[in-house]
Scaffold this motif. Structure first.
Motif, PDB file in Angstrom:
ATOM      1  N   ILE A   1       0.873  -1.186   0.000  1.00 36.16           N
ATOM      2  CA  ILE A   1       0.000   0.000   0.000  1.00 36.16           C
ATOM      3  C   ILE A   1       0.902   1.225   0.000  1.00 36.16           C
ATOM      4  CG2 ILE A   1      -1.767   1.281   1.285  1.00 36.16           C
ATOM      5  CD1 ILE A   1      -2.671  -1.406   2.458  1.00 36.16           C
ATOM      6  N   TRP A   2       0.622   2.137  -0.905  1.00 36.92           N
ATOM      7  CA  TRP A   2       1.477   3.311  -1.107  1.00 36.92           C
ATOM      8  C   TRP A   2       0.661   4.596  -1.004  1.00 36.92           C
ATOM      9  CZ3 TRP A   2       6.711   2.527  -2.724  1.00 36.92           C
ATOM     10  CH2 TRP A   2       7.036   1.197  -3.036  1.00 36.92           C
ATOM     11  N   ALA A   3       1.298   5.638  -0.486  1.00 37.07           N
ATOM     12  CA  ALA A   3       0.739   6.992  -0.548  1.00 37.07           C
ATOM     13  C   ALA A   3       1.718   7.845  -1.335  1.00 37.07           C
ATOM     14  CB  ALA A   3       0.563   7.551   0.855  1.00 37.07           C
ATOM     15  N   MET A   4       1.241   8.964  -1.868  1.00 32.15           N
ATOM     16  CA  MET A   4       2.148   9.923  -2.479  1.00 32.15           C
ATOM     17  C   MET A   4       2.162  11.169  -1.592  1.00 32.15           C
ATOM     18  SD  MET A   4       2.178  11.518  -6.300  1.00 32.15           S
ATOM     19  CE  MET A   4       2.063   9.938  -7.140  1.00 32.15           C
ATOM     20  N   ILE A   5       3.363  11.706  -1.356  1.00 34.97           N
ATOM     21  CA  ILE A   5       3.417  12.921  -0.539  1.00 34.97           C
ATOM     22  C   ILE A   5       4.115  14.042  -1.309  1.00 34.97           C
ATOM     23  CG2 ILE A   5       3.389  11.708   1.695  1.00 34.97           C
ATOM     24  CD1 ILE A   5       6.474  12.486   1.826  1.00 34.97           C
ATOM     25  N   ASP A   6       3.802  15.254  -0.886  1.00 33.16           N
ATOM     26  CA  ASP A   6       4.513  16.441  -1.352  1.00 33.16           C
ATOM     27  C   ASP A   6       5.782  16.518  -0.510  1.00 33.16           C
ATOM     28  OD1 ASP A   6       3.667  19.628  -2.451  1.00 33.16           O
ATOM     29  OD2 ASP A   6       5.407  19.259  -1.187  1.00 33.16           O
ATOM     30  N   THR A   7       6.953  16.528  -1.169  1.00 34.56           N
ATOM     31  CA  THR A   7       8.202  16.433  -0.393  1.00 34.56           C
ATOM     32  C   THR A   7       8.520  17.743   0.328  1.00 34.56           C
ATOM     33  OG1 THR A   7       9.422  16.942  -2.438  1.00 34.56           O
ATOM     34  CG2 THR A   7       9.275  14.627  -1.792  1.00 34.56           C
ATOM     35  N   GLU A   8       7.827  18.832  -0.026  1.00 36.71           N
ATOM     36  CA  GLU A   8       8.071  20.086   0.702  1.00 36.71           C
ATOM     37  C   GLU A   8       7.145  20.229   1.905  1.00 36.71           C
ATOM     38  OE1 GLU A   8       8.012  22.913  -2.506  1.00 36.71           O
ATOM     39  OE2 GLU A   8      10.080  22.403  -3.050  1.00 36.71           O
ATOM     40  N   THR A   9       5.849  19.965   1.701  1.00 40.09           N
ATOM     41  CA  THR A   9       4.898  20.119   2.817  1.00 40.09           C
ATOM     42  C   THR A   9       4.755  18.823   3.613  1.00 40.09           C
ATOM     43  OG1 THR A   9       3.007  19.393   1.500  1.00 40.09           O
ATOM     44  CG2 THR A   9       3.561  21.756   1.420  1.00 40.09           C
ATOM     45  N   ARG A  10       5.239  17.673   3.071  1.00 45.53           N
ATOM     46  CA  ARG A  10       5.064  16.348   3.684  1.00 45.53           C
ATOM     47  C   ARG A  10       3.597  15.949   3.761  1.00 45.53           C
ATOM     48  NH1 ARG A  10       9.669  14.446   2.799  1.00 45.53           N
ATOM     49  NH2 ARG A  10       9.353  12.736   4.250  1.00 45.53           N
ATOM     50  N   GLN A  11       2.718  16.656   3.058  1.00 43.88           N
ATOM     51  CA  GLN A  11       1.289  16.340   3.086  1.00 43.88           C
ATOM     52  C   GLN A  11       0.974  15.312   1.986  1.00 43.88           C
ATOM     53  OE1 GLN A  11      -1.056  17.532   5.370  1.00 43.88           O
ATOM     54  NE2 GLN A  11       0.931  18.078   6.281  1.00 43.88           N
ATOM     55  N   PRO A  12      -0.066  14.491   2.225  1.00 42.37           N
ATOM     56  CA  PRO A  12      -0.483  13.552   1.180  1.00 42.37           C
ATOM     57  C   PRO A  12      -1.003  14.292  -0.053  1.00 42.37           C
ATOM     58  CG  PRO A  12      -1.914  13.391   3.120  1.00 42.37           C
ATOM     59  CD  PRO A  12      -0.830  14.343   3.466  1.00 42.37           C
ATOM     60  N   VAL A  13      -0.810  13.671  -1.201  1.00 50.83           N
ATOM     61  CA  VAL A  13      -1.226  14.262  -2.474  1.00 50.83           C
ATOM     62  C   VAL A  13      -2.448  13.482  -2.976  1.00 50.83           C
ATOM     63  CG1 VAL A  13      -0.536  14.591  -4.891  1.00 50.83           C
ATOM     64  CG2 VAL A  13       1.136  14.966  -3.044  1.00 50.83           C
ATOM     65  N   ASP A  14      -3.454  14.186  -3.465  1.00 54.68           N
ATOM     66  CA  ASP A  14      -4.639  13.556  -4.057  1.00 54.68           C
ATOM     67  C   ASP A  14      -4.224  12.907  -5.378  1.00 54.68           C
ATOM     68  OD1 ASP A  14      -6.992  12.894  -5.348  1.00 54.68           O
ATOM     69  OD2 ASP A  14      -8.049  14.675  -4.632  1.00 54.68           O
ATOM     70  N   LEU A  15      -4.325  11.591  -5.444  1.00 49.36           N
ATOM     71  CA  LEU A  15      -3.801  10.867  -6.615  1.00 49.36           C
ATOM     72  C   LEU A  15      -4.556  11.204  -7.902  1.00 49.36           C
ATOM     73  CD1 LEU A  15      -3.104   7.424  -4.930  1.00 49.36           C
ATOM     74  CD2 LEU A  15      -1.411   9.108  -5.680  1.00 49.36           C
ATOM     75  N   ASN A  16      -5.815  11.672  -7.765  1.00 48.13           N
ATOM     76  CA  ASN A  16      -6.564  12.071  -8.960  1.00 48.13           C
ATOM     77  C   ASN A  16      -5.946  13.299  -9.623  1.00 48.13           C
ATOM     78  OD1 ASN A  16      -8.933  10.229  -8.949  1.00 48.13           O
ATOM     79  ND2 ASN A  16      -9.126  11.084  -6.889  1.00 48.13           N
ATOM     80  N   ALA A  17      -5.176  14.051  -8.844  1.00 47.09           N
ATOM     81  CA  ALA A  17      -4.596  15.300  -9.352  1.00 47.09           C
ATOM     82  C   ALA A  17      -3.192  15.086  -9.920  1.00 47.09           C
ATOM     83  CB  ALA A  17      -4.555  16.331  -8.222  1.00 47.09           C
ATOM     84  N   VAL A  18      -2.716  13.842  -9.907  1.00 42.46           N
ATOM     85  CA  VAL A  18      -1.366  13.571 -10.389  1.00 42.46           C
ATOM     86  C   VAL A  18      -1.438  13.057 -11.819  1.00 42.46           C
ATOM     87  CG1 VAL A  18       0.732  12.236 -10.001  1.00 42.46           C
ATOM     88  CG2 VAL A  18      -0.650  12.995  -8.053  1.00 42.46           C
ATOM     89  N   SER A  19      -0.871  13.795 -12.741  1.00 40.42           N
ATOM     90  CA  SER A  19      -0.946  13.342 -14.127  1.00 40.42           C
ATOM     91  C   SER A  19       0.393  12.795 -14.584  1.00 40.42           C
ATOM     92  CB  SER A  19      -1.401  14.475 -15.038  1.00 40.42           C
ATOM     93  OG  SER A  19      -0.592  15.606 -14.829  1.00 40.42           O
ATOM     94  N   GLY A  20       0.300  11.720 -15.337  1.00 38.90           N
ATOM     95  CA  GLY A  20       1.476  11.192 -16.028  1.00 38.90           C
ATOM     96  C   GLY A  20       1.663  11.998 -17.309  1.00 38.90           C
TER      97      GLY A  20
END
Lengths: 268, 268
Positions: A117-136
């Protein structure tokens, strides 16, 4: 990588590895921490090819964080064996994706399986990132790459409960060789340090049937790790790992780990 | 493996490896101990294919012992890079063979080179074995596989001199994860423990230009290693490693290591 090429990739990625003899233990079996690294590498290749790899995310100040991992092995790869890790993403929620694995031998027979199980974080704020907002590339999202139809027979990664009275087993100072490309302690190094709580003689008679790891916080090279362990059933051991950096007054939990073993048949 | 097939193999073996991201450090370069393991694995594959591999020797109560190793790198493989290790045996004497290596990138450009010296021992008597008396399949000997015409530009592995006043840098307890298939401490684990004498910040600014290791004695899981080090020139560090087992009164030298580094250009 163009949209066309990444969307035309199969949903399941297959990556072949070799159990090179110098990555194997004294029983000629691949070290579990190396098998775990092979799963992590397969995860990274699979996401990289589809436009969501760590190296591409870095430019967006984002990274993947491994939250939980479980591996069940019927048989470990042995020295000189070739094995293939198949991996796919069965589901993704807003803040988490799961990833499945099958480990198969050169004849295609299943040696084991895994779930993470993986989460994506913002490396500056350390906050979780909404995966729907991440585009390849070309506006694909992770939702374009789901493969919900292939299931596994194992149960999902556990939260891992460790008895409060678990005893201090080892104190380990971490070093340069413990870090990964993110500069944190490599997730599989925790596993390596846990398995080192048992000696080579013990490992002649035991193999890992299932391993669950719940990752809680990161640690950095130079931190002192403390490993607390308890035998919770005849063939089950649970561990809590803490870190303490030079400037930290108290221990901080970094991960919990549960290992179910089987007894090997007498080989000598 | 038939005589025909092993004798028809090219004298130089080529083995391709991947610098998988989870085998790379925080500067995205492959860990030197992993590169060293790749050279050892290439050595093993090359000898295995020609009938002189460790697994075949085991049945004859013999094994290869690495005596010296030197590696010179112009450039380390980086995460995701594919690299190829070419290896061959230029010369063999009665009790020693040397083995050469070239490390080339995916475009065939040389990244580095290496040399090693090996002896074969009888695992029961611990005595050296006359290599002329060791036959592969169908009465070949190692002398059938020499390639003396391909040379390297680097100087041979050094005996490594360490100043008598070298200071104690680290004490390391060895564990299960330190062993190799022979049940001894993996040769490259000594290198890993030596490199851990420098912190991650130091490794941002330094790369290994040349590494020499002279192996003296074996160590076993559970032994305590002591690492004594001295800076012998502005960019040269020398180390002596000793072991002490629980039942040993005195330290025993296990290996000596010399590392020449270069300063990295500022990357941040």
């Amino acid at each position: 990588m163009s949209n066309q090429s990444s969307l035309s990739l199969p949903l399941v990625g297959s990556y072949t590895f070799q159990a090179r003899p110098f990555l194997c233990d004294h029983t000629f079996q691949l070290f579990m921490a190396h098998l775990g690294n092979a799963l992590l590498n397969a995860s990274d290749y699979h996401s990289h090819e589809r436009g969501f790899g760590v190296s591409r995310l870095q430019a967006q100040h984002r990274t993947w964080v491994l939250s939980r991992l479980a591996i069940e092995m019927e048989q470990m790869p042995r020295a000189y064996d070739t094995y293939t890790v198949e991996t796919w993403v069965p589901t993704a929620k807003r803040f988490f994706t799961s990833r499945f694995y099958r480990v198969v031998d050169a004849q295609g027979k299943m040696m084991g399986q895994g779930q993470s199980i993986w989460a994506m974080i913002d490396t500056e704020t350390r906050q979780p990132v909404d995966l729907n907002a991440v585009s390849g590339e070309n506006d694909t999202t992770i939702m374009n790459y789901l493969e919900p139809s292939r299931q596994l027979t194992m149960s999902p990664p556990s939260r891992v409960a460790v008895p409060a009275d678990a005893e201090l087993k080892e104190e380990v100072k971490t070093h340069y060789s413990d870090v990964d490309i993110n500069g944190h302690i490599n997730s599989m190094k925790y596993v390596e340090h846990v398995l080192n709580c048992f000696d080579t003689q013990w490992w002649r008679h035991h193999s890992i049937a299932r391993l669950d790891v719940a990752f809680v916080a990161e640690a950095h090279a130079g931190d002192c790790l403390r490993i607390y362990g308890a035998q919770t059933a005849p063939l089950t051991h649970a561990f809590r790992l803490t870190r303490q950096a030079d400037n930290e007054e108290h221990e901080v939990e970094v991960c919990r780990c549960e290992m179910v073993v089987r007894m090997n048949e007498e080989t000598e």
